[in-house]
Design a protein around this motif. Sequence first.
Motif, PDB file in Angstrom:
ATOM      1  N   VAL A  66       0.943  -1.312   0.080  1.00 43.80           N
ATOM      2  CA  VAL A  66      -0.088   0.019  -0.059  1.00 43.80           C
ATOM      3  C   VAL A  66       0.931   0.945  -0.117  1.00 43.80           C
ATOM      4  N   GLY A  67       0.663   2.011  -0.870  1.00 50.77           N
ATOM      5  CA  GLY A  67       1.546   3.339  -1.028  1.00 50.77           C
ATOM      6  C   GLY A  67       2.918   2.984  -2.382  1.00 50.77           C
ATOM      7  N   THR A  68       2.586   3.680  -3.191  1.00 44.14           N
ATOM      8  CA  THR A  68       3.881   3.368  -4.385  1.00 44.14           C
ATOM      9  C   THR A  68       4.495   4.693  -4.492  1.00 44.14           C
ATOM     10  N   GLY A  69       5.120   5.163  -3.427  1.00 44.00           N
ATOM     11  CA  GLY A  69       5.958   6.111  -3.325  1.00 44.00           C
ATOM     12  C   GLY A  69       7.376   5.414  -3.519  1.00 44.00           C
ATOM     13  N   TYR A  70       8.575   5.888  -3.248  1.00 45.83           N
ATOM     14  CA  TYR A  70       9.917   5.539  -3.567  1.00 45.83           C
ATOM     15  C   TYR A  70      10.108   4.151  -3.022  1.00 45.83           C
ATOM     16  N   VAL A  71       9.745   3.796  -1.598  1.00 47.99           N
ATOM     17  CA  VAL A  71       9.926   2.764  -1.072  1.00 47.99           C
ATOM     18  C   VAL A  71       8.957   1.720  -1.475  1.00 47.99           C
ATOM     19  N   GLY A  72       7.737   2.030  -1.494  1.00 42.09           N
ATOM     20  CA  GLY A  72       6.736   1.087  -2.132  1.00 42.09           C
ATOM     21  C   GLY A  72       7.113   0.436  -3.385  1.00 42.09           C
ATOM     22  N   LEU A  73       7.363   1.306  -4.264  1.00 39.08           N
ATOM     23  CA  LEU A  73       7.646   0.826  -5.646  1.00 39.08           C
ATOM     24  C   LEU A  73       8.961  -0.043  -5.706  1.00 39.08           C
ATOM     25  N   VAL A  74       9.878   0.356  -5.053  1.00 35.50           N
ATOM     26  CA  VAL A  74      11.320  -0.642  -5.034  1.00 35.50           C
ATOM     27  C   VAL A  74      10.660  -1.937  -4.234  1.00 35.50           C
ATOM     28  N   THR A  75      10.102  -1.892  -3.104  1.00 36.67           N
ATOM     29  CA  THR A  75       9.595  -3.092  -2.425  1.00 36.67           C
ATOM     30  C   THR A  75       9.072  -3.860  -3.373  1.00 36.67           C
ATOM     31  N   GLY A  76       7.769  -3.253  -3.876  1.00 37.08           N
ATOM     32  CA  GLY A  76       7.067  -4.149  -4.800  1.00 37.08           C
ATOM     33  C   GLY A  76       7.451  -4.771  -5.996  1.00 37.08           C
ATOM     34  N   THR A  77       8.316  -4.062  -6.579  1.00 35.49           N
ATOM     35  CA  THR A  77       9.055  -4.828  -7.824  1.00 35.49           C
ATOM     36  C   THR A  77      10.014  -5.627  -7.680  1.00 35.49           C
ATOM     37  N   CYS A  78      10.839  -5.272  -6.364  1.00 35.51           N
ATOM     38  CA  CYS A  78      12.051  -6.256  -6.126  1.00 35.51           C
ATOM     39  C   CYS A  78      11.226  -7.607  -5.493  1.00 35.51           C
ATOM     40  N   LEU A  79      10.204  -7.651  -4.769  1.00 33.85           N
ATOM     41  CA  LEU A  79       9.427  -8.824  -4.305  1.00 33.85           C
ATOM     42  C   LEU A  79       8.942  -9.611  -5.639  1.00 33.85           C
TER      43      LEU A  79
END
Length: 433
Positions: free
Chosen positions: A6-19
């Motif tokens: 939840v939240g596609t800022g910097y951290v969310g986007l990197v976390t989601g993509t790398c997972l």
Amino acid sequence: MKITVVGTGYVGLVTGTCLAETGNEVVCVDIDKEKVNTMRNGNVPIYEPHLDVLFERNIEANRLKFTTSLDEGLEHGEIVFLALPTPEDEDGSADLSYVLNVSSEIGKKIKTYKVIVDKSTVPVGTAEKVKAVIAENASCDFDVVSNPEFLREGFAVDDFLKPERIVIGSSSEKATQLMQKLYAPFVRSGNPIIVMDEKSAELTKYAANSFLATKITFMNEIANYCEKVGADVDKVRAGMGTDSRIGKRFLFPGIGYGGSCFPKDVKALQKAGKNENYDFKILNSVIEVNKNQKTILLPKIEDYFKGDLQGKQIAIWGLAFKPETDDVREAPAIDMMNGLLKKGAKLTVFDPEAIPNIKKQFGDKLNYADSMYQALEGAEVLLICTEWSIFRTPDFSRIKKELKNPTIFDGRNLYNVDDVKKEGFKYVSIGRN
Ligand code: UDX
């Protein structure tokens, strides 16, 4: 595993993509419709090296999806990451309203067991608050885990895929096991997953960032003192850094730290201390020294022009708070530019990535150049605020030809002092004479 972010800022986007990259099925939720559409079309909304390749690959493989619906997100994931903003409040503390509002919604909506993961940098005690808010309405079992991120902008993908450590704050065996399973592919090299209680995990993030900000600030003070006594901070740094207890990294002096993390986190820890009647004296000093450091070159530029900057054209290379990012939050270049503009200087600026973000703040107060050399046209002197690689080995004869005065003010110590002087420049850097 099924993951929701939840939240596609910097951290969310990197976390989601790398997972997604390690085979998980990831759904990212964001309330910003336009942003969700952009991402669905395969476009990364931020500049971060290597992220675009992973992003496209995982969207194509159907492992990375985007939605504006929290219901859809919660339907999907067993582990739900909260990567929401925790902006600085007026008093410097972290504003938890985004985290707590979403948590409250989660409480109302979840129907099956979930691990809710605090990924945002949050004050000690937040996991407890999130737990309480979800529990108000939850009709099923859930756990809340604190899992701070240590990503650096510009290296975020690498940092996520090959972390030096993963910190998990959890008091539930079930949640801990799920988190360990999720992160196992990232620590095959043997780096540790450190499990602790939630509060210690929350504090670890603040302590790490505040320590690094302190390390930089300490070196900045040593550099300022070097100038007074005729010592060379490069040599002092090398002499100190080889002591493994000190370490070579984060000893580079300059015009201060900036970015979205250090300034905010140092202030938040200072404020959190005050709330407990604890005065972090060292952090008070770090904040004060860093504020001064950001404009440490300003009086030197003024002196150079004998106090009169009115109408003087100055070229600036580098606007982002550091290289390999378009992020200008708390960037020292901003303080420098505001100071120079106030004195009546005219500024022509160049940055490989950050111009659009600077334009939003400065509009037509600046002249924007398309290349580093174009920025020099008609300028009196050059000021460097960010150490982008392309500035490291410039054509000095061309700089000399373009500038009215062959003078470089370097806030990032890019060049060897003797080399630049040999090229015929007056060279003013940090902690070196
Ligand atoms: C930082 C932390 O490194 C990361 O672990 C955390 O998750 C987020 O905050 P980031 O803000 O992306 O990452 O940048 P970083 O590379 O750490 O640099 C921060 C600031 O310190 C920059 O302004 C940089 O120019 C400055 N810096 C860094 C120095 O002035 N000297 C140094 O030696 C190192």
